[in-house]
Design a protein around this motif. Structure first.
Motif, PDB file in Angstrom:
ATOM      1  N   PHE A 128      43.955  34.744  46.036  1.00  0.00           N
ATOM      2  CA  PHE A 128      43.294  33.938  45.148  1.00  0.00           C
ATOM      3  C   PHE A 128      42.489  32.924  45.941  1.00  0.00           C
ATOM      4  O   PHE A 128      41.341  32.621  45.416  1.00  0.00           O
ATOM      5  N   MET A 129      42.621  32.609  46.883  1.00  0.00           N
ATOM      6  CA  MET A 129      41.556  31.992  47.767  1.00  0.00           C
ATOM      7  C   MET A 129      40.530  32.779  48.216  1.00  0.00           C
ATOM      8  O   MET A 129      39.810  32.282  49.294  1.00  0.00           O
ATOM      9  N   GLY A 130      40.634  34.026  48.203  1.00  0.00           N
ATOM     10  CA  GLY A 130      39.568  35.204  48.650  1.00  0.00           C
ATOM     11  C   GLY A 130      39.760  35.236  50.345  1.00  0.00           C
ATOM     12  O   GLY A 130      38.884  35.969  51.006  1.00  0.00           O
ATOM     13  N   ARG A 131      40.735  34.884  50.850  1.00  0.00           N
ATOM     14  CA  ARG A 131      40.985  35.390  52.098  1.00  0.00           C
ATOM     15  C   ARG A 131      41.409  36.674  52.464  1.00  0.00           C
ATOM     16  O   ARG A 131      41.146  37.174  53.424  1.00  0.00           O
ATOM     17  N   GLU A 132      42.048  37.546  51.515  1.00  0.00           N
ATOM     18  CA  GLU A 132      42.381  38.605  51.518  1.00  0.00           C
ATOM     19  C   GLU A 132      42.159  39.422  50.335  1.00  0.00           C
ATOM     20  O   GLU A 132      42.125  38.751  49.347  1.00  0.00           O
ATOM     21  N   ARG A 133      42.109  40.564  50.162  1.00  0.00           N
ATOM     22  CA  ARG A 133      41.896  41.437  48.702  1.00  0.00           C
ATOM     23  C   ARG A 133      43.214  42.218  48.827  1.00  0.00           C
ATOM     24  O   ARG A 133      43.597  43.015  49.703  1.00  0.00           O
ATOM     25  N   PRO A 134      43.753  42.535  47.327  1.00  0.00           N
ATOM     26  CA  PRO A 134      44.709  43.341  47.421  1.00  0.00           C
ATOM     27  C   PRO A 134      44.477  44.572  47.613  1.00  0.00           C
ATOM     28  O   PRO A 134      43.186  45.130  47.457  1.00  0.00           O
ATOM     29  N   GLY A 135      45.510  45.699  48.282  1.00  0.00           N
ATOM     30  CA  GLY A 135      45.076  46.795  48.778  1.00  0.00           C
ATOM     31  C   GLY A 135      44.814  47.596  47.285  1.00  0.00           C
ATOM     32  O   GLY A 135      44.324  48.826  47.535  1.00  0.00           O
ATOM     33  N   ASP A 136      45.781  47.517  46.317  1.00  0.00           N
ATOM     34  CA  ASP A 136      45.693  48.081  44.868  1.00  0.00           C
ATOM     35  C   ASP A 136      44.365  47.523  44.277  1.00  0.00           C
ATOM     36  O   ASP A 136      44.330  46.584  43.984  1.00  0.00           O
ATOM     37  N   ASP A 137      43.690  48.554  43.916  1.00  0.00           N
ATOM     38  CA  ASP A 137      42.234  48.031  43.020  1.00  0.00           C
ATOM     39  C   ASP A 137      42.599  47.496  41.582  1.00  0.00           C
ATOM     40  O   ASP A 137      41.971  46.396  41.295  1.00  0.00           O
ATOM     41  N   LEU A 138      43.682  47.847  41.089  1.00  0.00           N
ATOM     42  CA  LEU A 138      44.509  47.490  39.951  1.00  0.00           C
ATOM     43  C   LEU A 138      44.812  45.894  39.959  1.00  0.00           C
ATOM     44  O   LEU A 138      44.344  44.939  39.176  1.00  0.00           O
ATOM     45  N   LEU A 139      45.483  45.605  41.027  1.00  0.00           N
ATOM     46  CA  LEU A 139      45.912  44.163  41.086  1.00  0.00           C
ATOM     47  C   LEU A 139      44.436  43.321  41.672  1.00  0.00           C
ATOM     48  O   LEU A 139      44.457  42.185  41.219  1.00  0.00           O
ATOM     49  N   ALA A 140      43.731  43.906  42.500  1.00  0.00           N
ATOM     50  CA  ALA A 140      42.534  43.075  42.763  1.00  0.00           C
ATOM     51  C   ALA A 140      41.643  42.864  41.572  1.00  0.00           C
ATOM     52  O   ALA A 140      41.152  41.681  41.333  1.00  0.00           O
ATOM     53  N   HIS A 141      41.562  43.823  40.510  1.00  0.00           N
ATOM     54  CA  HIS A 141      40.849  43.523  39.507  1.00  0.00           C
ATOM     55  C   HIS A 141      41.277  42.431  38.606  1.00  0.00           C
ATOM     56  O   HIS A 141      40.721  41.582  38.049  1.00  0.00           O
ATOM     57  N   LEU A 142      42.842  42.419  38.492  1.00  0.00           N
ATOM     58  CA  LEU A 142      43.696  41.525  37.868  1.00  0.00           C
ATOM     59  C   LEU A 142      43.562  39.947  38.481  1.00  0.00           C
ATOM     60  O   LEU A 142      43.199  39.306  37.826  1.00  0.00           O
ATOM     61  N   VAL A 143      43.476  40.039  39.654  1.00  0.00           N
ATOM     62  CA  VAL A 143      43.208  38.816  40.518  1.00  0.00           C
ATOM     63  C   VAL A 143      41.798  38.222  40.228  1.00  0.00           C
ATOM     64  O   VAL A 143      41.883  36.935  39.908  1.00  0.00           O
ATOM     65  N   GLN A 144      41.006  38.762  40.340  1.00  0.00           N
ATOM     66  CA  GLN A 144      39.616  38.599  40.022  1.00  0.00           C
ATOM     67  C   GLN A 144      39.518  37.927  38.538  1.00  0.00           C
ATOM     68  O   GLN A 144      38.944  37.024  38.091  1.00  0.00           O
ATOM     69  N   ARG A 145      40.132  38.645  37.601  1.00  0.00           N
ATOM     70  CA  ARG A 145      40.243  38.424  35.978  1.00  0.00           C
ATOM     71  C   ARG A 145      40.739  37.047  36.014  1.00  0.00           C
ATOM     72  O   ARG A 145      40.324  36.247  35.212  1.00  0.00           O
ATOM     73  N   ILE A 146      41.783  36.897  36.562  1.00  0.00           N
ATOM     74  CA  ILE A 146      42.576  35.496  36.681  1.00  0.00           C
ATOM     75  C   ILE A 146      41.672  34.107  37.047  1.00  0.00           C
ATOM     76  O   ILE A 146      41.481  33.384  36.666  1.00  0.00           O
ATOM     77  N   ILE A 147      41.077  34.747  38.320  1.00  0.00           N
ATOM     78  CA  ILE A 147      40.129  33.454  38.840  1.00  0.00           C
ATOM     79  C   ILE A 147      39.022  33.357  37.973  1.00  0.00           C
ATOM     80  O   ILE A 147      38.527  32.094  37.719  1.00  0.00           O
ATOM     81  N   ASP A 148      38.549  34.123  37.116  1.00  0.00           N
ATOM     82  CA  ASP A 148      37.352  34.064  36.539  1.00  0.00           C
ATOM     83  C   ASP A 148      37.842  33.347  35.007  1.00  0.00           C
ATOM     84  O   ASP A 148      36.694  33.091  34.248  1.00  0.00           O
ATOM     85  N   LEU A 149      39.028  33.363  34.572  1.00  0.00           N
ATOM     86  CA  LEU A 149      39.458  32.644  33.500  1.00  0.00           C
ATOM     87  C   LEU A 149      38.883  31.087  33.122  1.00  0.00           C
ATOM     88  O   LEU A 149      38.783  30.669  34.534  1.00  0.00           O
ATOM     89  N   PRO A 150      38.552  30.931  32.153  1.00  0.00           N
ATOM     90  CA  PRO A 150      38.040  29.400  31.943  1.00  0.00           C
ATOM     91  C   PRO A 150      39.226  28.324  32.342  1.00  0.00           C
ATOM     92  O   PRO A 150      40.365  28.601  32.225  1.00  0.00           O
ATOM     93  N   HIS A 151      39.007  27.342  32.885  1.00  0.00           N
ATOM     94  CA  HIS A 151      40.024  26.395  33.253  1.00  0.00           C
ATOM     95  C   HIS A 151      40.193  25.521  32.159  1.00  0.00           C
ATOM     96  O   HIS A 151      39.753  25.168  31.361  1.00  0.00           O
TER      97      HIS A 151
END
Length: 82
Positions: free
Chosen positions: A59-82
């Motif tokens: 979530f801090m962008g220091r690493e990326r999940p090796g699984d593309d589906l999880l990487a996409h979900l992490v980005q989706r969560i980051i992009d959600l409105p606060h």
């Protein structure tokens, strides 16, 4: 299991011990979970099984999940409105 019981169980699993991670996970649960596809829900459940330190790095962008589906979900969560 009723939907209310499932949401209570998931809300408990979103508690990570780090306030920032709690907020990210709960933001997804409240804002995206209700309309998420079964596949996306399965990915979120896999995300909940991930260790906190790894989640934090993702979530801090220091690493990326090796699984593309999880990487996409992490980005989706980051992009959600606060």
């Amino acid at each position: 299991m009723s939907e209310d019981a499932e949401l209570r169980r998931l809300r408990w699993r979103c508690r990570r011990g780090m306030r920032e991670l709690d907020q990210l996970m709960l933001r997804y649960l409240d804002g995206r979970w209700p309309q998420a596809s079964e596949a996306e829900r399965a990915d979120f459940l896999r995300l909940l099984d991930t260790e906190d330190d790894k989640l934090w790095r993702w979530f801090m962008g220091r690493e990326r999940p090796g699984d593309d589906l999880l990487a996409h979900l992490v980005q989706r969560i980051i992009d959600l409105p606060h």
